[in-house]
Structure formats: structure tokens, C-alpha cells
Design a protein around this motif. Structure first.
Motif, PDB file in Angstrom:
ATOM      1  N   LEU A 279       0.834  -1.199   0.000  1.00 57.39           N
ATOM      2  CA  LEU A 279       0.000   0.000   0.000  1.00 57.39           C
ATOM      3  C   LEU A 279       0.872   1.253   0.000  1.00 57.39           C
ATOM      4  O   LEU A 279       1.887   1.327   0.703  1.00 57.39           O
ATOM      5  CB  LEU A 279      -0.911   0.041   1.233  1.00 57.39           C
ATOM      6  CG  LEU A 279      -2.241  -0.720   1.156  1.00 57.39           C
ATOM      7  CD1 LEU A 279      -1.990  -2.222   1.195  1.00 57.39           C
ATOM      8  CD2 LEU A 279      -3.155  -0.305   2.295  1.00 57.39           C
TER       9      LEU A 279
ATOM     10  N   VAL B 250       0.431   5.485   0.533  1.00 59.30           N
ATOM     11  CA  VAL B 250      -0.470   6.519   1.031  1.00 59.30           C
ATOM     12  C   VAL B 250       0.272   7.843   1.110  1.00 59.30           C
ATOM     13  O   VAL B 250       1.502   7.892   1.060  1.00 59.30           O
ATOM     14  CB  VAL B 250      -1.026   6.170   2.429  1.00 59.30           C
ATOM     15  CG1 VAL B 250      -1.754   4.832   2.398  1.00 59.30           C
ATOM     16  CG2 VAL B 250       0.092   6.140   3.475  1.00 59.30           C
TER      17      VAL B 250
ATOM     18  N   LEU C 170      -8.862   0.022   5.257  1.00 61.19           N
ATOM     19  CA  LEU C 170      -9.460   0.718   4.120  1.00 61.19           C
ATOM     20  C   LEU C 170     -10.975   0.885   4.241  1.00 61.19           C
ATOM     21  O   LEU C 170     -11.579   1.575   3.412  1.00 61.19           O
ATOM     22  CB  LEU C 170      -9.129  -0.017   2.815  1.00 61.19           C
ATOM     23  CG  LEU C 170      -7.652  -0.028   2.425  1.00 61.19           C
ATOM     24  CD1 LEU C 170      -7.444  -0.862   1.171  1.00 61.19           C
ATOM     25  CD2 LEU C 170      -7.138   1.391   2.210  1.00 61.19           C
TER      26      LEU C 170
ATOM     27  N   LYS D 220     -12.588   4.201   3.554  1.00 63.65           N
ATOM     28  CA  LYS D 220     -11.568   4.972   2.839  1.00 63.65           C
ATOM     29  C   LYS D 220     -11.743   4.786   1.330  1.00 63.65           C
ATOM     30  O   LYS D 220     -12.495   3.938   0.865  1.00 63.65           O
ATOM     31  CB  LYS D 220     -10.166   4.516   3.238  1.00 63.65           C
ATOM     32  CG  LYS D 220      -9.892   4.526   4.728  1.00 63.65           C
ATOM     33  CD  LYS D 220      -9.780   5.926   5.290  1.00 63.65           C
ATOM     34  CE  LYS D 220      -9.345   5.898   6.751  1.00 63.65           C
ATOM     35  NZ  LYS D 220      -9.248   7.251   7.329  1.00 63.65           N
TER      36      LYS D 220
ATOM     37  N   THR E  14      -9.659   3.908  -2.172  1.00 61.71           N
ATOM     38  CA  THR E  14      -8.399   3.323  -2.622  1.00 61.71           C
ATOM     39  C   THR E  14      -8.359   3.252  -4.139  1.00 61.71           C
ATOM     40  O   THR E  14      -9.385   3.026  -4.804  1.00 61.71           O
ATOM     41  CB  THR E  14      -8.185   1.921  -2.026  1.00 61.71           C
ATOM     42  OG1 THR E  14      -6.862   1.467  -2.342  1.00 61.71           O
ATOM     43  CG2 THR E  14      -9.192   0.925  -2.557  1.00 61.71           C
TER      44      THR E  14
ATOM     45  N   ALA F  58      -9.096  -5.191  -3.380  1.00 58.02           N
ATOM     46  CA  ALA F  58      -9.922  -4.081  -2.896  1.00 58.02           C
ATOM     47  C   ALA F  58     -11.392  -4.489  -2.814  1.00 58.02           C
ATOM     48  O   ALA F  58     -12.091  -4.160  -1.845  1.00 58.02           O
ATOM     49  CB  ALA F  58      -9.749  -2.868  -3.809  1.00 58.02           C
TER      50      ALA F  58
ATOM     51  N   CYS G   2      -3.583   6.006 -10.722  1.00 58.48           N
ATOM     52  CA  CYS G   2      -3.570   5.628  -9.298  1.00 58.48           C
ATOM     53  C   CYS G   2      -2.682   6.563  -8.488  1.00 58.48           C
ATOM     54  O   CYS G   2      -3.064   7.025  -7.407  1.00 58.48           O
ATOM     55  CB  CYS G   2      -3.080   4.182  -9.149  1.00 58.48           C
ATOM     56  SG  CYS G   2      -4.136   2.934  -9.919  1.00 58.48           S
TER      57      CYS G   2
ATOM     58  N   ALA H  91      -7.656   9.820  -3.460  1.00 54.78           N
ATOM     59  CA  ALA H  91      -7.680   8.494  -2.840  1.00 54.78           C
ATOM     60  C   ALA H  91      -6.789   8.498  -1.609  1.00 54.78           C
ATOM     61  O   ALA H  91      -5.770   9.195  -1.570  1.00 54.78           O
ATOM     62  CB  ALA H  91      -7.213   7.428  -3.824  1.00 54.78           C
TER      63      ALA H  91
ATOM     64  N   ALA I 108      -5.333   5.680  -0.560  1.00 47.78           N
ATOM     65  CA  ALA I 108      -4.303   4.660  -0.745  1.00 47.78           C
ATOM     66  C   ALA I 108      -4.301   4.161  -2.175  1.00 47.78           C
ATOM     67  O   ALA I 108      -5.289   4.273  -2.907  1.00 47.78           O
ATOM     68  CB  ALA I 108      -4.537   3.487   0.207  1.00 47.78           C
TER      69      ALA I 108
END
Length: 295
Positions: free
Chosen positions: A142, A144, A158, A161, A163, A175, A201, A210, A212
Motif C-alpha cells: 500500500l 499513502v 481501508l 476509505k 483506494t 480491494a 492511481c 484516494a 491509498a
């Protein structure tokens, strides 16, 4: 080595900017040129012998495994350099074609490409469609923003959250599975953002869209190092599996040729030099294997 499609439009900038030197660099000694093996050349399909070229589907933005040099045209990284050396052992040229990750299996099955290489895990469900020649062992991790490094340290964190994941990857499945676990535990859902490539991403995390990004450990580690402390790799890597070169299941002798050529590179020390150049020695395999991932 250049892509046969117009890859320049996908140049990386700002936080995502990379150069050969920052990834281990062209300033380091590359593996020596390889001698052609007539025995392994004989294993190649007649089509490849006639053209003298291996037509390979590859990525362009997954450093340090593969990315574009500063000219935004030349593809560099561990994967293209390894395939170039394999091509030398087999006595053929290599041509790289830019392709999305989720198109690789279908492309090899349809024979649009002789091979494909783009950080794809050798998994049982994929081996039902293609053959893998394993070249690197890896895991998932991961990434972040620094401000989230204390609150997001694992998949379990997560819930509630957002992602980012790349389309078609094992991490995208992770995920979704975590989202189901959150729901079963009565926790808020994971908001999953799916992007066609790694650039999306990374931009989602860097801009705060995002919390993560779940990705392959080599790229997560690399991007954390390149961020100047703005992004962190958190928690423990998980699911250790090999990456594999994709070959059509009907091309058994081609898979054998690739496997034996890779083994030659391992035996003569060139494989170790390529991994060291791109600071990826931790992913070294002891032996080239066909379909050597989890059963």
C-alpha cells in the motif's frame, strides 16, 4: 528499444517523473551482450524465425520494471532489458508494443503478440488461458500520503476509505474482497477507484482523491522513494508470487525457449546484473520456471 505505438503522449510529469538515473540508471554497467544459442533458436516457431523478431506486448509506466526514458519514446527498465537479453540468446530482435494490462492475456491468446510482459502475477486462473515463464518474485503493498501513514497501514484499514487500483490487477480484486469484508463486519464500504494505468492511481493518491493505492511492491517502493517523503509505503507486503512472461498455451516450444534462455542469463550472471542495475535484486529467482506460481 522503442514502442511501436505513440507512447510519447503518456509522458510522466511532476511527482510521477522518472529518469533512468533515478531508477538505478543507465550510468550503471548493463549486462554484457549475449551469445546466440543455435539450440534455443531451433525451438522458435517458424513465424518468429522468418521475421527475426519477437513481438512483445509491454507496459510503459510501471517503474522501475518498465517506463519511458527522458525522450518519452524509448522504453527502459528491468523488463525490457531482460527481454532484450533473452532475444539476444535466441538470436532475434525484440519489438515492444504498448498495451494495457487487462488486454495482455487476450492479446497473447489471439496471437497479436508472441509474448507479453507487464508485472503480471502467475496465478492458477490465469494459467488456464496462457503459459507463464516466471522471471521475478514480488508482492503487493500500500502507498499513502504521509498524512495518512498512521491511519492506513493494511487492507483492513481501508473500510470507509478510498483506494486506487489498476484495472484488471490482483490488487483490484483485493480491494473488492476487502469491501465485502468491511460490509460483513458492519463497517463502512471501501470506495474503489479503478484506473487504466498506474499513473491514474498515483495521481489520485498525490492529489488526495484516494487515501491509498494498492499495487505491486517494486513500484510502490520506487514511488515512495521518488516522492521526497510526500508518500509512504505502509504496512507489510503480502501475497508473494512470481511475475511471469505470457506465452500462448499452444506454443510449448516457445515457452521452453524463453525459459531456457532466461536460465542461461541466470547461470552466466547477466540476470543478477540486470536486477542489480534496477535495484531489484530482492526479487531474484533461483531458477527459471514454467508456471511456477501458486497451485
Amino acid at each position: 528499444m522503442r514502442f511501436t505505438q505513440a507512447a510519447a503522449a503518456f509522458g510522466l510529469a511532476g511527482l510521477l517523473s522518472v529518469t533512468a538515473c533515478s531508477a538505478g540508471g543507465t550510468s550503471q554497467a548493463a549486462a554484457p551482450a549475449q551469445q546466440k544459442s543455435q539450440e534455443l533458436y531451433g525451438l522458435l516457431p517458424d513465424k518468429i524465425k522468418k521475421s527475426g523478431t519477437l513481438n512483445i506486448a509491454a507496459g510503459h509506466n510501471y517503474p522501475p520494471l518498465v517506463f519511458l526514458d527522458t525522450d518519452n519514446k524509448t522504453v527502459i527498465g528491468l523488463e525490457p532489458e531482460l527481454m532484450k537479453a533473452i532475444g539476444q540468446v535466441l538470436g532475434v530482435e525484440v519489438t515492444f508494443n504498448q498495451a494495457s494490462f487487462d488486454s495482455l492475456i487476450a492479446g497473447v491468446q489471439a496471437r497479436r503478440y508472441d509474448l507479453a510482459i507487464q508485472a503480471m502475477l502467475d496465478k492458477p486462473e490465469r494459467r488456464e488461458k496462457v503459459t507463464f515463464v516466471d522471471y521475478f518474485k514480488t508482492s503487493s503493498s500500500l502507498l499513502v500520503q504521509d498524512k495518512d501513514a498512521q491511519t492506513v497501514r493494511s487492507l483492513e484499514d481501508l473500510c470507509g476509505k478510498t483506494t486506487a487500483v489498476e484495472q484488471g490487477t490482483a490488487q483490484a480484486d483485493d480491494a473488492e474482497q476487502q469491501n465485502k469484508k468491511c460490509a460483513a463486519a458492519g463497517k463502512p464500504a471501501v470506495q474503489v477507484l479503478v484506473f487504466p494505468d498506474t499513473v491514474g492511481c498515483l495521481q489520485a493518491v498525490s492529489t488526495g482523491r484516494a487515501n491509498a493505492f494498492i499495487g505491486g511492491t517494486p513500484t510502490i517502493t520506487y514511488q515512495a522513494a521518488q516522492s521526497g517523503g510526500r508518500m509512504k509505503q505502509v504496512g507489510q507486503p503480502y501475497r508473494f508470487l512470481p511475475y511471469g512472461i505470457l506465452v500462448n498455451k499452444e506454443d510449448q516450444t516457445l515457452a521452453e525457449a524463453i525459459q531456457k534462455a532466461l536460465q542461461k542469463l541466470m547461470d552466466n550472471g547477466s540476470y543478477a546484473k540486470i536486477l542489480s542495475k534496477w535495484q531489484m535484486s530482492s526479487g531474484s529467482l533461483d531458477k527459471a520456471a514454467i508456471n511456477g506460481g501458486e497451485s
